[in-house]
Enzyme design. Structure first.
Site, PDB file in Angstrom:
ATOM      1  CG  ASN A  32      -0.272   0.123   2.520  1.00 26.49           C
ATOM      2  OD1 ASN A  32       0.949   0.161   2.587  1.00 26.49           O
ATOM      3  ND2 ASN A  32      -1.049   0.187   3.589  1.00 26.49           N
ATOM      4  CG  ASN A  35       7.678   2.444   6.264  1.00 28.24           C
ATOM      5  OD1 ASN A  35       8.010   3.632   6.285  1.00 28.24           O
ATOM      6  ND2 ASN A  35       8.368   1.505   6.893  1.00 28.24           N
ATOM      7  CB  SER A 125       9.902  -9.925  15.586  1.00 27.52           C
ATOM      8  OG  SER A 125      10.826  -9.240  16.365  1.00 27.52           O
ATOM      9  CE1 TYR A 150       6.420  -5.034  14.352  1.00 31.83           C
ATOM     10  CE2 TYR A 150       8.089  -5.370  16.055  1.00 31.83           C
ATOM     11  CZ  TYR A 150       7.638  -5.594  14.763  1.00 31.83           C
ATOM     12  OH  TYR A 150       8.371  -6.357  13.897  1.00 31.83           O
ATOM     13  CE  LYS A 154       5.732  -8.508  13.170  1.00 33.29           C
ATOM     14  NZ  LYS A 154       5.324  -8.697  11.795  1.00 33.29           N
ATOM     15  CG  PHE A 179      17.363 -13.152  16.243  1.00 33.53           C
ATOM     16  CD1 PHE A 179      16.550 -14.196  15.803  1.00 33.53           C
ATOM     17  CD2 PHE A 179      17.596 -13.040  17.603  1.00 33.53           C
ATOM     18  CE1 PHE A 179      15.989 -15.114  16.709  1.00 33.53           C
ATOM     19  CE2 PHE A 179      17.054 -13.954  18.501  1.00 33.53           C
ATOM     20  CZ  PHE A 179      16.248 -14.990  18.057  1.00 33.53           C
ATOM     21  CG  ASN A 200      15.536  -0.454  14.194  1.00 30.76           C
ATOM     22  OD1 ASN A 200      14.636  -0.322  13.395  1.00 30.76           O
ATOM     23  ND2 ASN A 200      15.376  -1.117  15.316  1.00 30.76           N
ATOM     24  CB  SER A 217      22.363   8.502  22.180  1.00 29.15           C
ATOM     25  OG  SER A 217      22.369   9.901  22.064  1.00 29.15           O
TER      26      SER A 217
HETATM   27  P1  NAD Z   1       8.968  -2.152   5.928  1.00 26.29           P
HETATM   28  O1  NAD Z   1       8.100  -1.138   6.611  1.00 26.29           O
HETATM   29  O2  NAD Z   1      10.164  -1.683   5.209  1.00 26.29           O
HETATM   30  O3  NAD Z   1       8.081  -3.014   4.917  1.00 26.29           O
HETATM   31  C1  NAD Z   1       6.712  -3.287   5.145  1.00 26.29           C
HETATM   32  C2  NAD Z   1       5.966  -2.950   3.853  1.00 26.29           C
HETATM   33  O4  NAD Z   1       4.570  -3.240   4.059  1.00 26.29           O
HETATM   34  C3  NAD Z   1       6.046  -1.468   3.470  1.00 26.29           C
HETATM   35  O5  NAD Z   1       6.438  -1.368   2.122  1.00 26.29           O
HETATM   36  C4  NAD Z   1       4.623  -0.943   3.674  1.00 26.29           C
HETATM   37  O6  NAD Z   1       4.316   0.074   2.742  1.00 26.29           O
HETATM   38  C5  NAD Z   1       3.791  -2.200   3.503  1.00 26.29           C
HETATM   39  N1  NAD Z   1       2.513  -2.226   4.215  1.00 26.29           N
HETATM   40  C6  NAD Z   1       2.250  -1.905   5.506  1.00 26.29           C
HETATM   41  N2  NAD Z   1       0.962  -2.108   5.793  1.00 26.29           N
HETATM   42  C7  NAD Z   1       0.371  -2.580   4.656  1.00 26.29           C
HETATM   43  C8  NAD Z   1      -0.942  -2.978   4.313  1.00 26.29           C
HETATM   44  N3  NAD Z   1      -1.950  -2.922   5.196  1.00 26.29           N
HETATM   45  N4  NAD Z   1      -1.164  -3.425   3.063  1.00 26.29           N
HETATM   46  C9  NAD Z   1      -0.180  -3.474   2.133  1.00 26.29           C
HETATM   47  N5  NAD Z   1       1.084  -3.100   2.407  1.00 26.29           N
HETATM   48  C10 NAD Z   1       1.354  -2.670   3.651  1.00 26.29           C
HETATM   49  O7  NAD Z   1       9.360  -3.241   7.037  1.00 26.29           O
HETATM   50  P2  NAD Z   1      10.443  -4.391   6.963  1.00 26.29           P
HETATM   51  O8  NAD Z   1      11.573  -4.013   7.840  1.00 26.29           O
HETATM   52  O9  NAD Z   1      10.699  -4.779   5.572  1.00 26.29           O
HETATM   53  O10 NAD Z   1       9.656  -5.544   7.716  1.00 26.29           O
HETATM   54  C11 NAD Z   1       8.879  -6.501   7.020  1.00 26.29           C
HETATM   55  C12 NAD Z   1       8.166  -7.397   8.039  1.00 26.29           C
HETATM   56  O11 NAD Z   1       9.152  -7.996   8.880  1.00 26.29           O
HETATM   57  C13 NAD Z   1       7.212  -6.638   8.961  1.00 26.29           C
HETATM   58  O12 NAD Z   1       6.094  -7.466   9.210  1.00 26.29           O
HETATM   59  C14 NAD Z   1       8.024  -6.473  10.222  1.00 26.29           C
HETATM   60  O13 NAD Z   1       7.220  -6.361  11.370  1.00 26.29           O
HETATM   61  C15 NAD Z   1       8.835  -7.757  10.244  1.00 26.29           C
HETATM   62  N6  NAD Z   1      10.088  -7.638  11.003  1.00 26.29           N
HETATM   63  C16 NAD Z   1      10.967  -6.648  10.710  1.00 26.29           C
HETATM   64  C17 NAD Z   1      12.131  -6.517  11.457  1.00 26.29           C
HETATM   65  C18 NAD Z   1      13.107  -5.416  11.167  1.00 26.29           C
HETATM   66  O14 NAD Z   1      13.960  -5.140  12.001  1.00 26.29           O
HETATM   67  N7  NAD Z   1      13.067  -4.763  10.030  1.00 26.29           N
HETATM   68  C19 NAD Z   1      12.392  -7.418  12.496  1.00 26.29           C
HETATM   69  C20 NAD Z   1      11.475  -8.431  12.768  1.00 26.29           C
HETATM   70  C21 NAD Z   1      10.311  -8.549  12.008  1.00 26.29           C
HETATM   71  C1  UD1 Z   2      14.116  -3.180  18.236  1.00 28.59           C
HETATM   72  C2  UD1 Z   2      12.704  -3.415  18.725  1.00 28.59           C
HETATM   73  C3  UD1 Z   2      12.238  -4.804  18.323  1.00 28.59           C
HETATM   74  C4  UD1 Z   2      12.430  -5.036  16.818  1.00 28.59           C
HETATM   75  C5  UD1 Z   2      13.912  -4.789  16.486  1.00 28.59           C
HETATM   76  C6  UD1 Z   2      14.253  -5.012  15.045  1.00 28.59           C
HETATM   77  C7  UD1 Z   2      12.595  -2.047  20.797  1.00 28.59           C
HETATM   78  C8  UD1 Z   2      12.408  -2.085  22.278  1.00 28.59           C
HETATM   79  N1  UD1 Z   2      12.645  -3.267  20.175  1.00 28.59           N
HETATM   80  O1  UD1 Z   2      14.926  -4.082  18.887  1.00 28.59           O
HETATM   81  O2  UD1 Z   2      10.876  -4.981  18.654  1.00 28.59           O
HETATM   82  O3  UD1 Z   2      12.046  -6.358  16.473  1.00 28.59           O
HETATM   83  O4  UD1 Z   2      14.216  -3.428  16.852  1.00 28.59           O
HETATM   84  O5  UD1 Z   2      13.663  -4.043  14.245  1.00 28.59           O
HETATM   85  O6  UD1 Z   2      12.669  -1.003  20.193  1.00 28.59           O
HETATM   86  N2  UD1 Z   2      20.850   1.425  20.291  1.00 28.59           N
HETATM   87  C9  UD1 Z   2      21.628   2.483  20.716  1.00 28.59           C
HETATM   88  N3  UD1 Z   2      21.429   3.699  20.137  1.00 28.59           N
HETATM   89  C10 UD1 Z   2      20.495   3.915  19.160  1.00 28.59           C
HETATM   90  C11 UD1 Z   2      19.711   2.817  18.729  1.00 28.59           C
HETATM   91  C12 UD1 Z   2      19.909   1.595  19.331  1.00 28.59           C
HETATM   92  O7  UD1 Z   2      22.473   2.332  21.584  1.00 28.59           O
HETATM   93  O8  UD1 Z   2      20.358   5.057  18.692  1.00 28.59           O
HETATM   94  C13 UD1 Z   2      21.074   0.099  20.895  1.00 28.59           C
HETATM   95  C14 UD1 Z   2      19.890  -0.488  21.611  1.00 28.59           C
HETATM   96  O9  UD1 Z   2      19.845  -0.086  22.956  1.00 28.59           O
HETATM   97  C15 UD1 Z   2      20.149  -1.994  21.437  1.00 28.59           C
HETATM   98  C16 UD1 Z   2      20.844  -2.085  20.088  1.00 28.59           C
HETATM   99  O10 UD1 Z   2      21.364  -0.788  19.834  1.00 28.59           O
HETATM  100  O11 UD1 Z   2      21.020  -2.461  22.429  1.00 28.59           O
HETATM  101  C17 UD1 Z   2      19.926  -2.469  18.940  1.00 28.59           C
HETATM  102  O12 UD1 Z   2      18.806  -1.586  18.929  1.00 28.59           O
HETATM  103  P1  UD1 Z   2      17.698  -1.639  17.787  1.00 28.59           P
HETATM  104  O13 UD1 Z   2      18.342  -1.578  16.460  1.00 28.59           O
HETATM  105  O14 UD1 Z   2      16.667  -0.606  18.106  1.00 28.59           O
HETATM  106  O15 UD1 Z   2      17.069  -3.100  17.922  1.00 28.59           O
HETATM  107  P2  UD1 Z   2      16.436  -3.845  19.199  1.00 28.59           P
HETATM  108  O16 UD1 Z   2      16.502  -3.023  20.419  1.00 28.59           O
HETATM  109  O17 UD1 Z   2      17.028  -5.197  19.271  1.00 28.59           O
END
Ligand code: NAD
Ligand code: UD1
Length: 340
Positions: A32, A35, A125, A150, A154, A179, A200, A217
């Site tokens: 859609n 993002n 996740s 969030y 999951k 992860f 992140n 930070s």
């Molecule tokens: P992202 O936001 O880059 O990709 C998600 C995509 O879904 C986007 O392009 C967005 O436009 C689309 N979208 C959202 N809602 C929608 C809807 N209702 N209908 C159609 N499209 C829709 O995120 P990502 O990092 O690629 O993550 C993909 C999946 O993996 C997500 O479900 C996320 O929760 C999961 N995940 C991500 C991470 C991470 O760190 N990136 C970690 C664990 C799980």
């Molecule tokens: C976060 C989400 C988690 C998600 C994951 C991957 C939270 C509490 N959890 O996890 O649900 O699945 O991202 O997308 O947000 N850090 C810093 N400075 C920063 C950013 C991060 O020190 O500016 C540290 C954090 O404290 C952590 C590590 O970097 O120790 C990783 O952080 P991040 O990338 O946000 O991932 P998660 O905390 O593992």
């Protein structure tokens, strides 16, 4: 046979589509664009030479979603990436997260049953493990204790999938617990480009490196870890993408419901990642030690033996590869933005 990829223009989806095309799979993508940008289609074409079939469809729009199923009656597998993923935003807008993440999955499952599409890959996740009692985490470890909406979406969706599977044994479902995905395609043409201030770690580091942000930070240096900073399992997004290809092969053997951790099995601290980035790219990352971030845990990393044994999949990229690729993409992305 073709594969329906929801949310396919996002960070993980786009990298996965490239790996699917590399395996000669036919891809139908919906997104859609909440993002992501439509120009991702051009980027995928530049990398693979292939223009994928795409529909701008919201998974909450049942009729539009059903039309995709009607039009493509050769879909045998769905990879469901679509969803909202910002932890902080989910605390402020819980209903948006519950509605988008749960309803999009329920709509897809209803259509799968109606149209006899049996294979489903779900993006879960490591967050479902909550605050782990011990690391590394095994798929059989307790799940629950999520600290934000969030994460709870999951957890609930994993429960929905278990319940649906009990009465729909014809389904094959892979719950993939990611992860921490980092890195970018080695071409540097696609990667992670969050809107606003990155939550992140890796996108924050690359924005410091390019000069968009002054310094990083580091959230806490008093955790019970070797250097006091948080430890995570950072997996290169291309390895993660290949994990989906491996999971699909498994589903096509009539696997039933299966669960896999997708990580590297190795923990890396915040400061280790910062130093790896500096060494890989010859760029200094100024940082300060800041207070712990609410909801953060000390350590989280996977045991990935199950995926190795059953999917014949292991992560092969190093942290250094991921740092190099993330930086290449950040430079490309910043250049493109400045030329707009
Ligand atoms: P992202 O936001 O880059 O990709 C998600 C995509 O879904 C986007 O392009 C967005 O436009 C689309 N979208 C959202 N809602 C929608 C809807 N209702 N209908 C159609 N499209 C829709 O995120 P990502 O990092 O690629 O993550 C993909 C999946 O993996 C997500 O479900 C996320 O929760 C999961 N995940 C991500 C991470 C991470 O760190 N990136 C970690 C664990 C799980
Ligand atoms: C976060 C989400 C988690 C998600 C994951 C991957 C939270 C509490 N959890 O996890 O649900 O699945 O991202 O997308 O947000 N850090 C810093 N400075 C920063 C950013 C991060 O020190 O500016 C540290 C954090 O404290 C952590 C590590 O970097 O120790 C990783 O952080 P991040 O990338 O946000 O991932 P998660 O905390 O593992």
């Amino acid at each position: 046979m073709s594969i329906l990829v929801t949310g396919g223009l996002g960070y993980i989806g786009s990298h996965t589509i490239i790996e699917l095309i590399n395996q000669n799979e036919e891809v139908v993508c919906i997104d859609n664009l909440s993002n992501s940008k439509i120009t991702m289609l051009d980027q995928i074409e530049k990398i693979t030479g292939k223009r994928i079939t795409f529909y701008q469809v919201d998974c909450l729009d049942k009729d539009a979603l059903e039309n995709v199923f009607k039009k493509h009656d050769d879909i045998d597998t769905i990879i469901h990436f679509a969803g909202s993923k910002a932890v902080g935003e989910s605390v402020v807008k819980p209903l948006l997260y519950y509605e988008n993440n749960l309803m999009s999955t329920i709509n897809l499952l209803n259509l799968m049953i109606k149209y006899h599409v049996n294979n489903f890959v779900f993006s879960s996740s490591a967050t479902v493990y909550g605050n782990p009692e011990r690391v590394p985490l095994f798929e059989t470890d307790k799940i629950g204790g999520t600290t934000n909406p969030y994460g709870t979406t999951k957890l609930i969706i994993e429960g929905i999938l278990q319940d649906v599977y009990k009465v729909h044994k014809e389904l094959n479902i892979a719950i993939l617990r990611y992860f921490n995905p980092i890195g970018a395609h080695e071409s540097g043409l696609i990667g992670e480009a969050p809107n606003g201030i990155p939550n992140n770690l890796m996108p924050y580091i690359t924005q410091v490196a390019i000069g968009i942000r002054e310094k990083l930070s580091v959230f806490g240096d008093d955790y019970p870890t070797p250097d006091g900073t948080g430890v995570r399992d950072y997996i290169h997004v291309v390895d993660l993408a290949k994990g989906h290809v491996a999971a699909i092969s498994k589903l096509r053997t009539n696997s039933g419901l299966v669960i896999y951790n997708l990580g590297t099995g190795k923990g890396t601290s915040v400061l280790e990642l910062v130093h790896a980035f500096e060494e890989a790219n010859g760029v200094k990352i100024p940082y300060v030690i800041a207070p712990r971030r609410a909801g953060d845990i000390a350590e989280c990393y996977a045991n990935c033996d199950k995926a190795k044994k059953e999917l014949n999949w292991v992560a092969t990229h190093s942290i250094v590869d991921a740092c190099r690729d993330s930086w290449r993409f950040q430079q490309y992305f910043t250049k493109m933005e400045s030329e707009k």
